[in-house]
Design an enzyme around this catalytic site. Structure first.
Site, short mmCIF file in Angstrom:
data_model
loop_
_atom_site.label_atom_id
_atom_site.label_comp_id
_atom_site.label_asym_id
_atom_site.label_seq_id
_atom_site.Cartn_x
_atom_site.Cartn_y
_atom_site.Cartn_z
N GLN A 1 25.26 37.72 30.00
CA GLN A 1 26.69 37.52 29.71
C GLN A 1 27.22 38.64 28.81
OE1 GLN A 1 27.33 33.58 28.02
NE2 GLN A 1 26.21 32.60 29.68
N THR B 1 49.53 46.60 42.10
CA THR B 1 50.74 46.85 41.31
C THR B 1 51.35 48.21 41.58
OG1 THR B 1 49.94 45.44 39.55
CG2 THR B 1 51.61 47.01 38.93
N THR C 1 33.95 47.54 35.09
CA THR C 1 34.41 46.17 34.94
C THR C 1 35.82 46.24 34.38
OG1 THR C 1 33.65 44.03 34.13
CG2 THR C 1 33.45 45.80 32.58
N ASP D 1 42.86 44.19 39.47
CA ASP D 1 42.16 42.93 39.16
C ASP D 1 40.76 42.85 39.77
OD1 ASP D 1 44.26 42.07 37.65
OD2 ASP D 1 45.08 40.69 39.14
#
Ligand code: ASP
Length: 339
Positions: A276, A14, A165, A90
């Site tokens: 997770q 971007t 992350t 991303d």
């Protein structure tokens, strides 16, 4: 005093995009990017730039793209004191993790940054991100870089790359390093947490460009069908499987499923257990629901992010190291990815 030499590598994202006539963001030529920050020419560093021939949206990133970045760094390594890699947010955490394994013994700053809004917009976060990343990459003591590792800089903070992350698709503050503190914070002063930085070996840079893509990620969920697991472990040529488990590495005591994992391991597939949960670690044996996994040979990924786990698996399988060595390296920190 010599001004540090910094190479800015524009890969896409971007930060350098413009809207086409339909309002869709597309990467454009980097030459224009520097013209948005004219004060860079007065910066106390010698700044050069290199643009990928075809800048990409980082959702198109793959191991070949990581190799391309590694090759640009490798070619220019001796001529520059630091590198700022402009990259889409991303998959920035994947690229940062991959580069940390692919660039062994790195002893210069490799700082990835980007933005949530294109640099051409008035409210862009790209200008601050880029300027602070360059400032951090230029930091030196006794003529040597202060930072010697692959990092991500975003919205005032510098993080160890393989701990990051992407956490927000809408805030400027888009990244988290859930299991390791940030390395620096840019407020009125740029404050570096020196005791948190990676200490590099005084050894020449070694690059690793062979990555294995024959891996899969299985996100476990209540009610998953054994046939789904069976289909995944029977993928032709599969060499590594990352299982995303619950909490501290818990999965199931269902013998039918444990047997499937056993069969996969017998076939030579390496299975890595990653939680997770965003914060915390796999602790095999804490609950009975992880004991059976451990006993059948599943490896604990401890507190690695999924981005670090995937790229580390690709890297270790690419090195073709013996099974036991592979298991041992998966469980230990190679470049700060595990606590
Ligand atoms: N889709 C963009 C990319 O990752 C988003 C960004 O640059 O932040 O390339």
């Amino acid at each position: 005093m010599n001004r540090p030499k910094i190479l800015i590598i524009y890969t896409g994202g971007t930060i350098g995009m413009i809207q086409d006539k339909n309002g869709v963001l597309q990467p454009f030529n980097f030459e224009n990017l520097l013209s948005y920050i004219p004060m860079l020419k007065d910066f106390p560093a010698e700044i050069s730039s290199y643009s990928f021939e075809t800048p990409i949206d980082s959702s198109d990133a793959d191991p070949d793209f990581w190799v391309e970045i590694v090759e640009v760094i490798e070619k220019n390594y001796d001529h520059y004191d630091g590198f700022v890699v402009l990259h889409g947010s991303d998959t920035m955490a994947y690229t940062a993790s991959a580069l940390s394994f692919m660039l062994e013994n790195v002893n210069k700053p490799i700082i990835l940054t980007g933005s949530q809004l294109p640099i051409g917009l008035l409210r862009t976060d790209g200008r601050e991100n880029m300027i602070s990343a360059i400032e951090l990459a230029s930091m030196q003591r006794d003529g040597k870089p202060v930072i010697h590792e692959v990092c991500v800089y975003f919205e005032s903070r510098l993080y160890r790359g393989n701990r990051t992350t992407k956490y927000s698709a809408e805030n400027f503050d888009a990244f988290r390093s859930p299991n390791y503190p940030w390395l620096a914070q840019a407020g009125i002063d740029v404050k570096v947490e020196e005791d948190k930085l990676w200490t590099s070996k005084n050894a020449p840079l070694v690059t690793h460009k062979k990555l294995c893509r024959d891996i899969a990620v299985l996100k476990y969920f209540p009610g998953i069908q054994p046939k789904t697991i069976e289909a995944i472990i029977n993928i032709e040529g599969l060499r590594g499987l990352i299982v995303e488990s619950y909490g501290s590495g818990n999965l199931t005591t269902n013998d039918k499923i444990i047997k499937l994992f056993e069969e996969a391991i017998d076939k030579g597939i390496t299975i890595l257990n990653i939680t997770q949960c965003t914060v915390g670690s796999v602790v095999h044996g804490k609950y009975a629901t992880s004991l059976k996994l451990m006993n059948c040979g599943v490896v604990s990924g401890k507190d690695m992010t999924i981005e670090a786990a995937i790229t580390k698996m690709m890297f270790l399988l690419g090195m073709d190291c013996p099974k036991d060595k592979m298991k041992q390296l998966l469980m230990q920190s190679i470049c700060g990815e595990i606590s």
